[in-house]
Write a protein that holds these residues in place. Structure first.
Motif, PDB file in Angstrom:
ATOM      1  N   ASP A   1     -23.073  -5.228 -68.239  1.00  0.00           N
ATOM      2  CA  ASP A   1     -22.488  -3.941 -68.645  1.00  0.00           C
ATOM      3  C   ASP A   1     -21.431  -3.504 -67.634  1.00  0.00           C
ATOM      4  N   LYS A   2     -21.777  -3.578 -66.359  1.00  0.00           N
ATOM      5  CA  LYS A   2     -20.862  -3.162 -65.303  1.00  0.00           C
ATOM      6  C   LYS A   2     -19.655  -4.102 -65.217  1.00  0.00           C
TER       7      LYS A   2
ATOM      8  N   LEU B   1     -25.879  -4.867 -57.566  1.00  0.00           N
ATOM      9  CA  LEU B   1     -26.588  -5.388 -58.732  1.00  0.00           C
ATOM     10  C   LEU B   1     -26.939  -6.862 -58.547  1.00  0.00           C
TER      11      LEU B   1
ATOM     12  N   GLU C   1     -27.726  -4.937 -67.109  1.00  0.00           N
ATOM     13  CA  GLU C   1     -26.973  -3.913 -66.388  1.00  0.00           C
ATOM     14  C   GLU C   1     -25.772  -4.525 -65.669  1.00  0.00           C
TER      15      GLU C   1
END
Length: 238
Positions: A33-34, A191, A30
């Motif tokens: 991805d960000k 994150l 994740e």
């Protein structure tokens, strides 16, 4: 010179699944991805043509070949200059890309050094790009920046160096990024905190909402302060 017609941005960044396999950061899909989304957004804000080469688009048996082939492919589209970046440097700004484009238009070569001895940005002119020499550079080694700087200085009239920035390869790099947490986007910061599993109960530091999101376009007046957990340089890992 109109750099919109002569300069392109190459985002050389693998898919999050591939990054997860190659980076020493468990459960980081994740995050990458960000990081890729943010990098592409910064690139597109320059107004320059942007090309994203993932692992599905890359050709070659090793990193050097794949990176070299990607650059050559963009040059073959008719561009005179390329700005190449990855997706793993959260503090890279659109202004770094704009500055690079301006320097390329003046006939200069640009490099952005990484803390680990590599680089996060390279601004190349087509007439300075030698495929055989480029492939033979010590890719993914600590000596890369030293070798490529020496080569670029011999090939170009002037080499411009951008500020040194931290890239992301392992959990130690994530801890280092927390030293500059105020300049990270909120989504990336949260994150990173989640991946490090930082234990709460340390202490809090208030951040002004507008300052924390200084790169966002919010115009509402008097935004309230919000409280974020502030983490010391070496968080406690559970």
């Amino acid at each position: 010179m109109n750099t919109l017609h002569t300069t392109a941005i190459l985002v050389f960044a693998n898919s999050a699944k591939e990054e997860l396999a190659n980076k020493s950061i468990p459960n980081s899909e994740e995050l990458f991805d960000k990081l890729t989304q943010n990098t592409l957004l910064k690139a597109k804000k320059t107004g320059l043509p942007t090309f994203h080469f993932t692992d599905k688009d890359q050709v070659g048996s090793n990193f050097g070949e794949r990176f070299t082939n990607a650059i050559a492919t963009v040059f073959e589209k008719g561009f005179d200059n390329i700005i190449t970046i990855g997706n793993d440097t959260p503090h890279l700004k659109t202004q770094h890309l704009k500055k690079t484009a301006k320097q390329l238009a003046l006939g200069k070569t640009i490099i952005g050094p990484s803390v680990d001895g590599g680089f996060y940005l390279l601004g190349l002119q087509k007439n300075n790009f030698d495929v055989s020499k480029f492939e033979k550079l010590p890719w993914q080694r600590y000596s890369l920046y030293s070798h490529i700087s020496t080569w670029l200085q011999s090939e170009s009239s002037e080499l411009i160096k951008l500020p040194v920035l931290q890239d992301v390869d392992n959990e130690k790099d994530l801890r280092s990024l927390l030293l500059f947490s105020k300049t990270l986007s909120t989504s990336i910061l949260l994150l990173i905190i989640g991946l490090l599993r930082v234990k709460l109960g340390l202490f809090h530091k208030k951040y002004n909402f507008i300052n924390l999101l200084s790169n966002r376009c919010f115009y509402n007046k008097g935004s309230p302060e919000i409280s974020f957990v502030y983490y010391p340089p070496y968080p406690i890992i559970g």
